[in-house]
Motif scaffolding. Structure first.
Motif, PDB file in Angstrom:
ATOM      1  N   PHE A  69       0.801  -1.229   0.000  1.00 58.97           N
ATOM      2  CA  PHE A  69       0.000   0.000   0.000  1.00 58.97           C
ATOM      3  C   PHE A  69       0.835   1.282   0.000  1.00 58.97           C
ATOM      4  O   PHE A  69       0.622   2.161  -0.823  1.00 58.97           O
ATOM      5  N   LEU A  70       1.790   1.415   0.920  1.00 55.92           N
ATOM      6  CA  LEU A  70       2.441   2.701   1.130  1.00 55.92           C
ATOM      7  C   LEU A  70       3.291   3.163  -0.048  1.00 55.92           C
ATOM      8  O   LEU A  70       3.363   4.361  -0.324  1.00 55.92           O
ATOM      9  N   LEU A  71       3.944   2.248  -0.759  1.00 59.04           N
ATOM     10  CA  LEU A  71       4.760   2.647  -1.903  1.00 59.04           C
ATOM     11  C   LEU A  71       3.919   3.273  -3.014  1.00 59.04           C
ATOM     12  O   LEU A  71       4.243   4.377  -3.488  1.00 59.04           O
ATOM     13  N   PRO A  72       2.806   2.638  -3.460  1.00 58.20           N
ATOM     14  CA  PRO A  72       1.971   3.299  -4.461  1.00 58.20           C
ATOM     15  C   PRO A  72       1.399   4.634  -3.986  1.00 58.20           C
ATOM     16  O   PRO A  72       1.317   5.588  -4.755  1.00 58.20           O
ATOM     17  N   VAL A  73       1.006   4.712  -2.704  1.00 59.17           N
ATOM     18  CA  VAL A  73       0.458   5.965  -2.170  1.00 59.17           C
ATOM     19  C   VAL A  73       1.524   7.060  -2.192  1.00 59.17           C
ATOM     20  O   VAL A  73       1.246   8.210  -2.571  1.00 59.17           O
ATOM     21  N   TYR A  74       2.738   6.726  -1.791  1.00 55.89           N
ATOM     22  CA  TYR A  74       3.841   7.700  -1.826  1.00 55.89           C
ATOM     23  C   TYR A  74       4.052   8.221  -3.244  1.00 55.89           C
ATOM     24  O   TYR A  74       4.222   9.426  -3.467  1.00 55.89           O
ATOM     25  N   LEU A 192      -8.028   4.219  -8.276  1.00 54.95           N
ATOM     26  CA  LEU A 192      -7.533   3.082  -9.058  1.00 54.95           C
ATOM     27  C   LEU A 192      -6.784   2.089  -8.178  1.00 54.95           C
ATOM     28  O   LEU A 192      -6.859   0.875  -8.399  1.00 54.95           O
ATOM     29  N   LEU A 193      -6.079   2.598  -7.186  1.00 53.56           N
ATOM     30  CA  LEU A 193      -5.363   1.711  -6.264  1.00 53.56           C
ATOM     31  C   LEU A 193      -6.346   0.895  -5.423  1.00 53.56           C
ATOM     32  O   LEU A 193      -6.222  -0.324  -5.315  1.00 53.56           O
ATOM     33  N   ILE A 194      -7.324   1.568  -4.855  1.00 57.54           N
ATOM     34  CA  ILE A 194      -8.324   0.876  -4.034  1.00 57.54           C
ATOM     35  C   ILE A 194      -9.135  -0.097  -4.881  1.00 57.54           C
ATOM     36  O   ILE A 194      -9.425  -1.225  -4.469  1.00 57.54           O
ATOM     37  N   GLY A 195      -9.474   0.326  -6.107  1.00 59.75           N
ATOM     38  CA  GLY A 195     -10.208  -0.561  -7.005  1.00 59.75           C
ATOM     39  C   GLY A 195      -9.429  -1.819  -7.333  1.00 59.75           C
ATOM     40  O   GLY A 195     -10.012  -2.897  -7.508  1.00 59.75           O
ATOM     41  N   GLY A 196      -8.116  -1.692  -7.391  1.00 60.58           N
ATOM     42  CA  GLY A 196      -7.283  -2.857  -7.674  1.00 60.58           C
ATOM     43  C   GLY A 196      -7.397  -3.931  -6.609  1.00 60.58           C
ATOM     44  O   GLY A 196      -7.401  -5.125  -6.919  1.00 60.58           O
ATOM     45  N   PHE A 197      -7.488  -3.516  -5.355  1.00 60.69           N
ATOM     46  CA  PHE A 197      -7.642  -4.496  -4.277  1.00 60.69           C
ATOM     47  C   PHE A 197      -8.958  -5.258  -4.399  1.00 60.69           C
ATOM     48  O   PHE A 197      -9.056  -6.415  -3.991  1.00 60.69           O
ATOM     49  N   MET A 198      -9.963  -4.618  -4.979  1.00 56.03           N
ATOM     50  CA  MET A 198     -11.278  -5.249  -5.116  1.00 56.03           C
ATOM     51  C   MET A 198     -11.295  -6.304  -6.216  1.00 56.03           C
ATOM     52  O   MET A 198     -12.141  -7.197  -6.207  1.00 56.03           O
ATOM     53  N   TYR A 208      -3.031  -4.810 -14.733  1.00 54.98           N
ATOM     54  CA  TYR A 208      -3.573  -3.661 -13.998  1.00 54.98           C
ATOM     55  C   TYR A 208      -2.420  -2.950 -13.294  1.00 54.98           C
ATOM     56  O   TYR A 208      -1.873  -3.461 -12.324  1.00 54.98           O
ATOM     57  N   PRO A 209      -2.025  -1.759 -13.745  1.00 58.41           N
ATOM     58  CA  PRO A 209      -0.793  -1.124 -13.260  1.00 58.41           C
ATOM     59  C   PRO A 209      -0.722  -0.915 -11.754  1.00 58.41           C
ATOM     60  O   PRO A 209       0.346  -1.061 -11.156  1.00 58.41           O
ATOM     61  N   TYR A 210      -1.840  -0.575 -11.151  1.00 57.58           N
ATOM     62  CA  TYR A 210      -1.800  -0.194  -9.737  1.00 57.58           C
ATOM     63  C   TYR A 210      -1.684  -1.394  -8.798  1.00 57.58           C
ATOM     64  O   TYR A 210      -1.480  -1.209  -7.600  1.00 57.58           O
ATOM     65  N   MET A 211      -1.802  -2.599  -9.329  1.00 55.68           N
ATOM     66  CA  MET A 211      -1.597  -3.791  -8.524  1.00 55.68           C
ATOM     67  C   MET A 211      -0.257  -4.469  -8.816  1.00 55.68           C
ATOM     68  O   MET A 211       0.093  -5.465  -8.191  1.00 55.68           O
ATOM     69  N   GLN A 212       0.503  -3.954  -9.754  1.00 56.04           N
ATOM     70  CA  GLN A 212       1.743  -4.621 -10.139  1.00 56.04           C
ATOM     71  C   GLN A 212       2.784  -4.691  -9.012  1.00 56.04           C
ATOM     72  O   GLN A 212       3.427  -5.734  -8.848  1.00 56.04           O
ATOM     73  N   PRO A 213       2.958  -3.658  -8.176  1.00 58.24           N
ATOM     74  CA  PRO A 213       3.888  -3.834  -7.046  1.00 58.24           C
ATOM     75  C   PRO A 213       3.452  -4.942  -6.095  1.00 58.24           C
ATOM     76  O   PRO A 213       4.281  -5.718  -5.611  1.00 58.24           O
ATOM     77  N   LEU A 214       2.163  -5.022  -5.832  1.00 56.03           N
ATOM     78  CA  LEU A 214       1.645  -6.061  -4.945  1.00 56.03           C
ATOM     79  C   LEU A 214       1.887  -7.449  -5.526  1.00 56.03           C
ATOM     80  O   LEU A 214       2.292  -8.374  -4.819  1.00 56.03           O
ATOM     81  N   LEU A 215       1.666  -7.599  -6.829  1.00 59.26           N
ATOM     82  CA  LEU A 215       1.825  -8.897  -7.478  1.00 59.26           C
ATOM     83  C   LEU A 215       3.287  -9.336  -7.530  1.00 59.26           C
ATOM     84  O   LEU A 215       3.582 -10.527  -7.490  1.00 59.26           O
TER      85      LEU A 215
END
Length: 257
Positions: A69-74, A192-198, A208-215
């Protein structure tokens, strides 16, 4: 080339008038600080858990929060702040009347943003190691001092995570230079970040770009074993494609004359 480098230096100097450097420092220090407090506050819980693979477990604890979470938010906050500097000062038209090419203006600011992000990665790595040693000094029951730091793993993980955020940086940068206010690009990025978690279990989530760090960091149950590699490749391709589209869009804007 010399013109581009001097323009990049000028953009870097502009960061002194923003909170970008403080944001980078806080972004790098927040997670290691929280983990230090956690380990020192509850040794009865964590000492036994960290007897084996101490550094690996500690590094994983730090990166898990950052990647999730924190890296994309930053990144979303930093780019919104940096790209909106001229809009906030109402000097953006003056920038485009200077004897600088559109390419110099567009790519020099993007490069400075990445210098700040890269600085955050380096500082985060240093602080993770420093905080581990600090815990070991304060409470010798944690065997940080008697175990070597897995530097190769740290560098490898940092490189993979950096590649995974390239798409987010390009998308947020285009949004932020295209939209003349701070809130809208910020809101779009967070949505878009929150939507990615859904939709995390979606079979095409690697696109989906905003979930790529998590993946890249976490194994996602139900997805194939190559999802992380696909996410990194897609992130780099998206970055190149979105930057090209963003630059083309900039050159076509009528208000820039």
């Amino acid at each position: 080339m010399m013109s581009f480098l001097s323009n990049t230096k000028a953009e870097l100097l502009k960061t002194r008038r923003t909170n970008a450097r403080w944001l980078t420092l806080i972004g790098a220090a927040f997670i290691p600080a929280v983990n230090v407090i956690k380990l020192l506050g509850r040794p009865d819980v964590f000492v036994s858990k960290m007897k084996d693979n101490t550094w690996t477990l500690f590094i994983n604890d730090n990166w898990a929060i950052a990647a999730g979470f924190l890296l994309p938010v930053y990144i979303i906050l930093l780019i919104s702040l940096m790209a909106q500097l001229e809009y906030g000062n109402n000097t953006w038209k003056q920038v485009y009347t200077t004897p600088r090419s559109f390419a110099d203006i567009f790519f020099s600011k993007f490069l400075v943003i990445h210098l700040l992000i890269f600085s955050c990665f380096i500082l985060f790595t240093v602080l993770v190691v420093a905080s581990g040693y600090a815990v070991g000094v304060i409470n010798p029951d944690y065997p940080f001092l008697s175990n070597p730091v897995p530097w190769s793993n740290l560098v490898h993980m940092g490189a993979k995570m950096y590649q995974s955020i390239l798409a987010i940086t390009a998308i947020q940068y285009w949004l932020s230079v295209r939209i003349k206010n701070f809130i809208t690009p910020l809101g779009i990025g967070l949505a878009l970040l929150i939507g990615g978690f859904m939709i995390r279990q979606w079979e095409y989530i690697a696109y989906y770009p905003y979930m790529q760090p998590l993946l890249v960091y976490f194994e996602n149950p139900g997805l194939d074993s190559e999802t992380a590699d696909k996410a990194i490749l897609n992130s780099m391709l998206y970055c190149a494609g979105v930057l090209a589209l963003g630059f083309y869009d900039l050159t076509r804007r009528k208000e820039l004359g």
